[in-house]
Design an enzyme around this catalytic site. Structure first.
Site, PDB file in Angstrom:
ATOM      1  N   LYS A  45      38.464  22.688  10.959  1.00  0.00           N
ATOM      2  CA  LYS A  45      37.821  21.754  10.832  1.00  0.00           C
ATOM      3  C   LYS A  45      38.009  21.745   8.766  1.00  0.00           C
ATOM      4  O   LYS A  45      37.987  20.863   7.864  1.00  0.00           O
ATOM      5  CB  LYS A  45      35.707  21.717  10.267  1.00  0.00           C
ATOM      6  CG  LYS A  45      35.499  20.983   9.529  1.00  0.00           C
ATOM      7  CD  LYS A  45      33.722  21.659  10.440  1.00  0.00           C
ATOM      8  CE  LYS A  45      33.755  22.906   9.326  1.00  0.00           C
ATOM      9  NZ  LYS A  45      31.951  23.132   9.424  1.00  0.00           N
ATOM     10  N   GLU A  51      44.070  31.984  11.070  1.00  0.00           N
ATOM     11  CA  GLU A  51      44.878  31.647  11.762  1.00  0.00           C
ATOM     12  C   GLU A  51      45.354  29.877  12.249  1.00  0.00           C
ATOM     13  O   GLU A  51      46.919  30.373  13.202  1.00  0.00           O
ATOM     14  CB  GLU A  51      43.725  31.925  13.371  1.00  0.00           C
ATOM     15  CG  GLU A  51      43.885  33.556  13.793  1.00  0.00           C
ATOM     16  CD  GLU A  51      42.228  33.635  12.507  1.00  0.00           C
ATOM     17  OE1 GLU A  51      42.318  32.765  11.470  1.00  0.00           O
ATOM     18  OE2 GLU A  51      42.151  34.704  13.036  1.00  0.00           O
ATOM     19  N   GLY A 100      32.180  24.931  14.426  1.00  0.00           N
ATOM     20  CA  GLY A 100      33.320  24.712  15.416  1.00  0.00           C
ATOM     21  C   GLY A 100      32.962  24.352  16.869  1.00  0.00           C
ATOM     22  O   GLY A 100      34.193  23.948  18.220  1.00  0.00           O
ATOM     23  N   ARG A 101      32.366  25.675  17.058  1.00  0.00           N
ATOM     24  CA  ARG A 101      31.295  25.834  18.765  1.00  0.00           C
ATOM     25  C   ARG A 101      31.050  24.354  19.279  1.00  0.00           C
ATOM     26  O   ARG A 101      30.640  24.335  20.448  1.00  0.00           O
ATOM     27  CB  ARG A 101      30.742  27.000  18.774  1.00  0.00           C
ATOM     28  CG  ARG A 101      29.592  26.918  17.655  1.00  0.00           C
ATOM     29  CD  ARG A 101      29.206  28.793  17.875  1.00  0.00           C
ATOM     30  NE  ARG A 101      27.851  28.552  16.702  1.00  0.00           N
ATOM     31  CZ  ARG A 101      28.076  28.366  15.211  1.00  0.00           C
ATOM     32  NH1 ARG A 101      28.879  28.382  15.047  1.00  0.00           N
ATOM     33  NH2 ARG A 101      26.943  28.822  14.348  1.00  0.00           N
ATOM     34  N   GLU A 186      28.094  33.339  18.244  1.00  0.00           N
ATOM     35  CA  GLU A 186      28.739  33.196  17.275  1.00  0.00           C
ATOM     36  C   GLU A 186      27.103  32.285  16.449  1.00  0.00           C
ATOM     37  O   GLU A 186      26.438  32.052  15.378  1.00  0.00           O
ATOM     38  CB  GLU A 186      29.072  32.475  16.825  1.00  0.00           C
ATOM     39  CG  GLU A 186      29.751  32.537  15.407  1.00  0.00           C
ATOM     40  CD  GLU A 186      31.179  31.533  15.533  1.00  0.00           C
ATOM     41  OE1 GLU A 186      31.383  30.361  15.607  1.00  0.00           O
ATOM     42  OE2 GLU A 186      32.430  32.545  15.313  1.00  0.00           O
ATOM     43  N   HIS A 217      35.457  42.416  42.539  1.00  0.00           N
ATOM     44  CA  HIS A 217      36.244  43.302  42.671  1.00  0.00           C
ATOM     45  C   HIS A 217      36.807  44.718  41.855  1.00  0.00           C
ATOM     46  O   HIS A 217      37.121  45.399  41.097  1.00  0.00           O
ATOM     47  CB  HIS A 217      37.940  43.228  43.127  1.00  0.00           C
ATOM     48  CG  HIS A 217      37.657  42.097  44.762  1.00  0.00           C
ATOM     49  ND1 HIS A 217      37.021  43.085  45.990  1.00  0.00           N
ATOM     50  CD2 HIS A 217      37.275  41.162  44.719  1.00  0.00           C
ATOM     51  CE1 HIS A 217      37.019  42.136  46.832  1.00  0.00           C
ATOM     52  NE2 HIS A 217      36.945  40.542  46.593  1.00  0.00           N
ATOM     53  N   LYS A 326      37.012  38.087   7.193  1.00  0.00           N
ATOM     54  CA  LYS A 326      37.814  37.108   6.478  1.00  0.00           C
ATOM     55  C   LYS A 326      38.058  38.157   5.968  1.00  0.00           C
ATOM     56  O   LYS A 326      39.419  37.533   5.267  1.00  0.00           O
ATOM     57  CB  LYS A 326      37.512  36.391   6.795  1.00  0.00           C
ATOM     58  CG  LYS A 326      37.264  35.345   8.413  1.00  0.00           C
ATOM     59  CD  LYS A 326      37.129  33.434   7.832  1.00  0.00           C
ATOM     60  CE  LYS A 326      36.883  33.195   9.660  1.00  0.00           C
ATOM     61  NZ  LYS A 326      36.398  31.941   9.536  1.00  0.00           N
TER      62      LYS A 326
HETATM   63  O1  LIG Z   1      37.777  24.387  12.402  1.00  0.00           O
HETATM   64  P1  LIG Z   1      38.227  25.895  11.335  1.00  0.00           P
HETATM   65  O2  LIG Z   1      37.869  25.102   9.478  1.00  0.00           O
HETATM   66  O3  LIG Z   1      39.772  25.796  10.969  1.00  0.00           O
HETATM   67  O4  LIG Z   1      37.285  26.701  11.447  1.00  0.00           O
HETATM   68  C1  LIG Z   1      37.677  27.852  12.780  1.00  0.00           C
HETATM   69  C2  LIG Z   1      37.056  28.516  14.035  1.00  0.00           C
HETATM   70  O5  LIG Z   1      36.012  29.372  12.741  1.00  0.00           O
HETATM   71  C3  LIG Z   1      34.565  29.647  12.841  1.00  0.00           C
HETATM   72  O6  LIG Z   1      34.015  28.561  10.753  1.00  0.00           O
HETATM   73  C4  LIG Z   1      34.044  31.130  12.302  1.00  0.00           C
HETATM   74  O7  LIG Z   1      35.284  32.174  12.969  1.00  0.00           O
HETATM   75  C5  LIG Z   1      34.495  29.563  14.499  1.00  0.00           C
HETATM   76  O8  LIG Z   1      32.850  28.680  14.196  1.00  0.00           O
HETATM   77  C6  LIG Z   1      35.504  28.262  14.018  1.00  0.00           C
HETATM   78  O9  LIG Z   1      35.609  27.575  15.195  1.00  0.00           O
END
Ligand SMILES: O=P(O)(O)OC[C@H]1O[C@](O)(CO)[C@@H](O)[C@@H]1O
Length: 362
Positions: A45, A51, A100-101, A186, A217, A326
């Site tokens: 987003k 990452e 995101g979620r 979250e 198990h 972060k």
């Molecule tokens: O879509 P973006 O901005 O890369 O965010 C990725 C992820 O980071 C977060 O905002 C927090 O770790 C999540 O809610 C989200 O899925």
């Protein structure tokens, strides 16, 4: 999660996901792929997530001369996409208020749509829409997300149980516990109310789980005889997607056996063989794990989490709790690169760990 859950519905190109900044994730995923026939879709987003952007840069380098043609993005940040080298006509946009979620229903669902095709993706959306309507219109006493949320509040606040195990008796829902873990933890893992006051009661539980029967198990011993009561959500489909129904009958027999064993226990003379019982579970049954059912199931959990957040007066749509880590990672990146002066001002415990890493690096 969704692509794996709907593997019998795949009719498009193979879809792979990379999320971890650990280079092993990208390396293992790219092994065996061909840059000439691979489309890389950067889904972020903000288009700033460490990452995603680190992986995007490495994937762009791997694509080499194909990068101009074989990259697309799903993002709200057109400027950052353009700067990265993905022109606006290759960016699938969505709304900047989608967290995101909760974003699977937006263009973030593109990879799922590619895997299962537009018709099935629409069925997936229709399943979610059916649950949305049910949540909006059903009377409270018949409203599944509301009942599910009230059970969650009862477990957490009346009984004081801090965790919930989510056990799908469905191998293709292998990643569903992790998905709900993010959704629930979250969204509702917060210690202040909407106006910032300290929360007067316990909020979001720890959510964890693995698919049955594998879980039986490993940790089911503790669920049946441990000193903590851990409520369980079971999920099962009446019909399998595959031809062999004997496997499925055994799978369902195990699911029902576990909820009965938890509920009713077994009295024995020998304490080690006694099952205390009276351990709660909820069993969610649907006909078959198809796109419609998966959409409906995800929406059920989304509305449950929202309802719990509303009862607790917390904002389920922010996640400030991830920011400190972060920011500290940004601060520590130059330290890990060994840049001059970067170590200055590090706390003692982190400085000790950095020193040990340097020793081990050799
Ligand atoms: O879509 P973006 O901005 O890369 O965010 C990725 C992820 O980071 C977060 O905002 C927090 O770790 C999540 O809610 C989200 O899925």
């Amino acid at each position: 999660m969704a692509v794996r859950a709907l593997s019998p519905d795949h009719d498009g190109p193979r879809v792979h996901f990379v999320s971890n900044v650990d280079g092993a994730h990208l390396a293992d995923t790219l092994r065996g792929l061909d840059p000439a026939t691979t489309l890389v879709i950067v889904a972020s987003k903000t288009f700033t997530t460490l990452e995603s952007m680190t992986n995007a840069r490495s994937a762009r380098a791997w694509l080499g001369g194909h990068a101009a043609d074989n990259m697309a993005a799903v993002s709200t940040n057109l400027a950052a996409c353009a700067e990265f080298g993905v022109p606006a006509e290759r960016v699938f946009g969505f709304w900047d208020w989608v967290g995101g979620r909760y974003s699977l229903w937006s263009a973030i669902g593109l990879s799922l749509a590619i895997a299962i095709g537009a018709r099935r993706f629409r069925a997936f959306l229709a399943g979610a829409a059916a649950m949305d309507r049910h949540f909006r219109e059903a009377a409270l006493e018949e409203n599944l997300p509301v009942l599910f949320a009230l059970a969650g509040i009862w477990r957490r606040n009346a009984m004081g149980w801090p965790t919930v195990a989510l056990i799908p008796y469905d191998q293709r829902l292998e990643r569903f516990p992790a998905y709900v873990q993010q959704l629930e933890m979250e969204s509702n893992g917060k210690c202040v109310t909407q106006d910032g006051s300290a929360h007067p009661c316990a909020t979001g539980p720890v959510v964890w789980g693995e698919p049955g029967t594998n879980a039986q198990h490993s940790f089911f011993q503790l669920l049946h005889q441990g000193t903590d009561v851990i409520p369980v959500d079971f999920i099962a489909a009446a019909r399998p997607r595959d031809a062999d129904t004997e496997h499925h009958r055994l799978l369902l027999a195990n699911c029902l056996a576990q909820s009965a064993a938890l509920a009713f226990g077994r009295a024995q003379a020998e304490p080690h063989r006694t099952f205390p019982g009276d351990r709660p579970s909820t069993t969610i049954l649907h006909r078959q794990l198809d796109p419609f059912a998966l959409g409906r199931l995800i929406a059920l959990y989304e509305h449950k989490v929202f309802t719990m957040g509303a009862i607790w007066d917390i904002n389920s749509f922010d996640q400030f709790g991830v920011e400190l880590g972060k920011a500290l990672a940004q601060r520590l990146a130059p330290v890990m690169r060994g840049e001059d002066g970067a170590d200055a001002g590090l706390d003692q415990s982190t400085a000790g760990l950095v020193a040990r890493i340097r020793e081990l690096e050799g």
